[in-house]
Design a protein around this motif. Structure first.
Motif, PDB file in Angstrom:
ATOM      1  N   THR A 117       0.692  -0.944  -0.284  1.00  0.00           N
ATOM      2  CA  THR A 117      -0.094  -0.309  -0.260  1.00  0.00           C
ATOM      3  C   THR A 117       0.820   0.808  -0.530  1.00  0.00           C
ATOM      4  OG1 THR A 117      -0.464  -0.109   2.557  1.00  0.00           O
ATOM      5  CG2 THR A 117      -2.289  -0.773   0.653  1.00  0.00           C
ATOM      6  N   TYR A 118       2.066   1.248  -0.374  1.00  0.00           N
ATOM      7  CA  TYR A 118       2.930   2.432  -1.146  1.00  0.00           C
ATOM      8  C   TYR A 118       3.302   2.939   0.295  1.00  0.00           C
ATOM      9  CZ  TYR A 118       1.632   1.144  -5.429  1.00  0.00           C
ATOM     10  OH  TYR A 118       1.700   0.286  -6.512  1.00  0.00           O
ATOM     11  N   GLY A 119       2.947   2.038   1.895  1.00  0.00           N
ATOM     12  CA  GLY A 119       3.247   2.597   3.286  1.00  0.00           C
ATOM     13  C   GLY A 119       1.923   3.253   3.932  1.00  0.00           C
ATOM     14  N   VAL A 120       1.113   3.653   3.039  1.00  0.00           N
ATOM     15  CA  VAL A 120       0.076   3.906   3.651  1.00  0.00           C
ATOM     16  C   VAL A 120      -0.487   2.998   4.792  1.00  0.00           C
ATOM     17  CG1 VAL A 120      -2.275   5.110   3.359  1.00  0.00           C
ATOM     18  CG2 VAL A 120      -0.269   5.466   1.505  1.00  0.00           C
ATOM     19  N   VAL A 121      -1.139   3.111   5.872  1.00  0.00           N
ATOM     20  CA  VAL A 121      -1.940   2.330   6.109  1.00  0.00           C
ATOM     21  C   VAL A 121      -3.075   2.495   5.773  1.00  0.00           C
ATOM     22  CG1 VAL A 121      -2.605   1.447   9.211  1.00  0.00           C
ATOM     23  CG2 VAL A 121      -0.390   2.761   8.626  1.00  0.00           C
ATOM     24  N   LEU A 122      -4.047   0.838   5.690  1.00  0.00           N
ATOM     25  CA  LEU A 122      -5.280   0.993   4.894  1.00  0.00           C
ATOM     26  C   LEU A 122      -5.704   0.000   5.563  1.00  0.00           C
ATOM     27  CD1 LEU A 122      -6.709   2.532   1.907  1.00  0.00           C
ATOM     28  CD2 LEU A 122      -5.735   0.753   1.050  1.00  0.00           C
ATOM     29  N   TYR A 123      -5.410  -1.200   5.706  1.00  0.00           N
ATOM     30  CA  TYR A 123      -6.271  -1.867   6.856  1.00  0.00           C
ATOM     31  C   TYR A 123      -6.104  -2.326   7.557  1.00  0.00           C
ATOM     32  CZ  TYR A 123      -5.729  -2.911   1.323  1.00  0.00           C
ATOM     33  OH  TYR A 123      -6.153  -2.762  -0.027  1.00  0.00           O
ATOM     34  N   GLN A 124      -7.163  -2.806   8.904  1.00  0.00           N
ATOM     35  CA  GLN A 124      -7.278  -3.309  10.213  1.00  0.00           C
ATOM     36  C   GLN A 124      -5.952  -4.246  10.348  1.00  0.00           C
ATOM     37  OE1 GLN A 124     -10.872  -4.849  10.840  1.00  0.00           O
ATOM     38  NE2 GLN A 124     -11.688  -3.207  10.467  1.00  0.00           N
ATOM     39  N   GLU A 125      -5.539  -5.531   9.459  1.00  0.00           N
ATOM     40  CA  GLU A 125      -4.674  -6.587   9.725  1.00  0.00           C
ATOM     41  C   GLU A 125      -3.392  -6.079   9.498  1.00  0.00           C
ATOM     42  OE1 GLU A 125      -8.142  -8.707   6.818  1.00  0.00           O
ATOM     43  OE2 GLU A 125      -7.119  -6.368   6.614  1.00  0.00           O
ATOM     44  N   GLN A 126      -3.475  -4.760   8.516  1.00  0.00           N
ATOM     45  CA  GLN A 126      -1.780  -3.752   8.661  1.00  0.00           C
ATOM     46  C   GLN A 126      -1.741  -2.965  10.472  1.00  0.00           C
ATOM     47  OE1 GLN A 126      -2.343  -1.566   5.497  1.00  0.00           O
ATOM     48  NE2 GLN A 126      -0.263  -1.839   4.493  1.00  0.00           N
ATOM     49  N   VAL A 127      -3.049  -2.590  11.199  1.00  0.00           N
ATOM     50  CA  VAL A 127      -2.436  -2.679  12.332  1.00  0.00           C
ATOM     51  C   VAL A 127      -2.263  -3.366  13.112  1.00  0.00           C
ATOM     52  CG1 VAL A 127      -3.735  -1.520  14.535  1.00  0.00           C
ATOM     53  CG2 VAL A 127      -4.409  -0.974  12.596  1.00  0.00           C
ATOM     54  N   MET A 128      -3.015  -5.044  13.190  1.00  0.00           N
ATOM     55  CA  MET A 128      -2.044  -6.153  13.729  1.00  0.00           C
ATOM     56  C   MET A 128      -1.113  -6.199  13.379  1.00  0.00           C
ATOM     57  SD  MET A 128      -5.506  -8.058  13.134  1.00  0.00           S
ATOM     58  CE  MET A 128      -5.125  -9.354  14.302  1.00  0.00           C
ATOM     59  N   GLN A 129      -0.317  -6.482  11.994  1.00  0.00           N
ATOM     60  CA  GLN A 129       0.818  -6.815  11.700  1.00  0.00           C
ATOM     61  C   GLN A 129       2.722  -5.913  12.404  1.00  0.00           C
ATOM     62  OE1 GLN A 129      -0.221  -7.228   7.558  1.00  0.00           O
ATOM     63  NE2 GLN A 129       1.333  -8.722   7.661  1.00  0.00           N
ATOM     64  N   ILE A 130       1.702  -4.454  12.491  1.00  0.00           N
ATOM     65  CA  ILE A 130       2.522  -3.366  12.635  1.00  0.00           C
ATOM     66  C   ILE A 130       2.600  -3.873  14.475  1.00  0.00           C
ATOM     67  CG2 ILE A 130       2.564  -1.182  13.456  1.00  0.00           C
ATOM     68  CD1 ILE A 130       1.335   0.278  10.941  1.00  0.00           C
ATOM     69  N   ALA A 131       1.375  -3.459  15.587  1.00  0.00           N
ATOM     70  CA  ALA A 131       1.673  -4.565  16.710  1.00  0.00           C
ATOM     71  C   ALA A 131       2.785  -5.226  17.400  1.00  0.00           C
ATOM     72  CB  ALA A 131       0.230  -3.979  17.404  1.00  0.00           C
ATOM     73  N   GLN A 132       2.266  -6.538  16.259  1.00  0.00           N
ATOM     74  CA  GLN A 132       3.285  -8.124  16.088  1.00  0.00           C
ATOM     75  C   GLN A 132       4.737  -7.284  15.891  1.00  0.00           C
ATOM     76  OE1 GLN A 132       0.136 -10.245  13.575  1.00  0.00           O
ATOM     77  NE2 GLN A 132       1.317 -12.275  14.344  1.00  0.00           N
ATOM     78  N   VAL A 133       4.740  -6.293  14.653  1.00  0.00           N
ATOM     79  CA  VAL A 133       6.298  -6.103  14.279  1.00  0.00           C
ATOM     80  C   VAL A 133       7.566  -5.371  15.433  1.00  0.00           C
ATOM     81  CG1 VAL A 133       7.683  -5.077  11.992  1.00  0.00           C
ATOM     82  CG2 VAL A 133       5.438  -6.538  11.515  1.00  0.00           C
ATOM     83  N   LEU A 134       6.386  -4.557  14.991  1.00  0.00           N
ATOM     84  CA  LEU A 134       7.277  -3.350  15.927  1.00  0.00           C
ATOM     85  C   LEU A 134       7.406  -3.850  17.551  1.00  0.00           C
ATOM     86  CD1 LEU A 134       8.118  -1.100  14.856  1.00  0.00           C
ATOM     87  CD2 LEU A 134       6.672   0.340  15.690  1.00  0.00           C
TER      88      LEU A 134
END
Length: 248
Positions: A117-134
């Motif tokens: 998504t070119y660095g744009v947070v767009l999906y709920q799943e990305q929020v979950m992944q950010i919390a996992q990764v970071l």
């Protein structure tokens, strides 16, 4: 359900013709996901009859975004809503896709999460992944965070912010950066869309675009048959068919 019926009827008409020629039937699961003709039709915004892409506003967005892959179609479905349109996420996505703005990430470790998504947070799943990764959240904990943000549970979010900062610190992320990323996630959660939902819609969108591009007569016949009880829709379908060069 209407669109599934149109796809089904279109394939029935196509396969009646194929059978008469001794050709193998066309099945929806055999439709290639990267067909040039389907994307040419999409980029031209010739999307009357195409699932989710019929409105004037959506056609305007398509002309700006110019989708060239299934990820763009998934994003289209998620972007065409008040939240992304008002927040600037739509402009960021389009400008970054077309090289008018640099693709940036809130933290280097988040590139795999936000790359599509070119660095744009767009999906709920990305929020979950950010919390996992970071911040080393488990899947379950990440889902609790997503729900708290979506429902604006301030007390739960205050607790989650501390947990997030602690987890991020263990990965060498400063408190300031962690706080900025949490703020970004919090802002996003107001309009976040579920990617699995968007992907399911986008696949149906793409299938109807493919059928309109390759089987225009059968597709428009099915659209017209489905709309036969509404004079205004029939008139619109007939106009569109004639403009496509079809004989009614």
């Amino acid at each position: 359900l209407k669109t599934l019926t149109i796809v089904d009827w279109t394939l029935d008409l196509v396969n009646q013709h194929r059978q008469s020629l001794g050709e193998s039937p066309l099945r929806v699961e055999d439709i290639p996901i990267d067909d040039p003709a389907a994307f040419k039709l999409l980029r031209a915004a010739e999307t009357t009859g195409v699932f989710q892409l019929e409105s004037r506003g959506m056609k305007d967005l398509i002309r700006r975004l110019l989708p060239d892959g299934i990820n763009d179609v998934i994003a289209l479905v998620a972007l065409f809503r008040p939240g992304p349109l008002q927040s600037g996420a739509v402009d960021d996505y389009i400008d970054r896709k077309h090289g008018k703005a640099a693709v940036t990430y809130p933290h280097p470790s988040l590139q795999p999460v936000l790359d599509s998504t070119y660095g744009v947070v767009l999906y709920q799943e990305q929020v979950m992944q950010i919390a996992q990764v970071l911040a080393n959240f488990s899947l379950g904990s990440a889902d609790i965070l997503r729900r708290a943000m979506g429902k604006k549970k301030m007390d739960v979010m205050a607790q989650q912010r501390i947990i997030f900062a602690d987890g991020a610190a263990k990965n060498g992320v400063s408190e300031r950066v962690a706080s900025e990323i949490f703020d970004l996630m919090e802002m996003f959660a107001e309009y976040g869309f579920n990617k699995s939902h968007s992907a399911a819609y986008a696949l149906l969108t793409y299938h109807t675009a493919f059928l309109k591009a390759h089987c225009p007569a059968e597709f428009m016949a099915s659209v017209l048959s489905n709309d036969r009880d509404t004079a205004e829709k029939v008139a619109k379908g007939v106009r569109n068919s004639l403009r496509m060069g079809l004989t009614i």
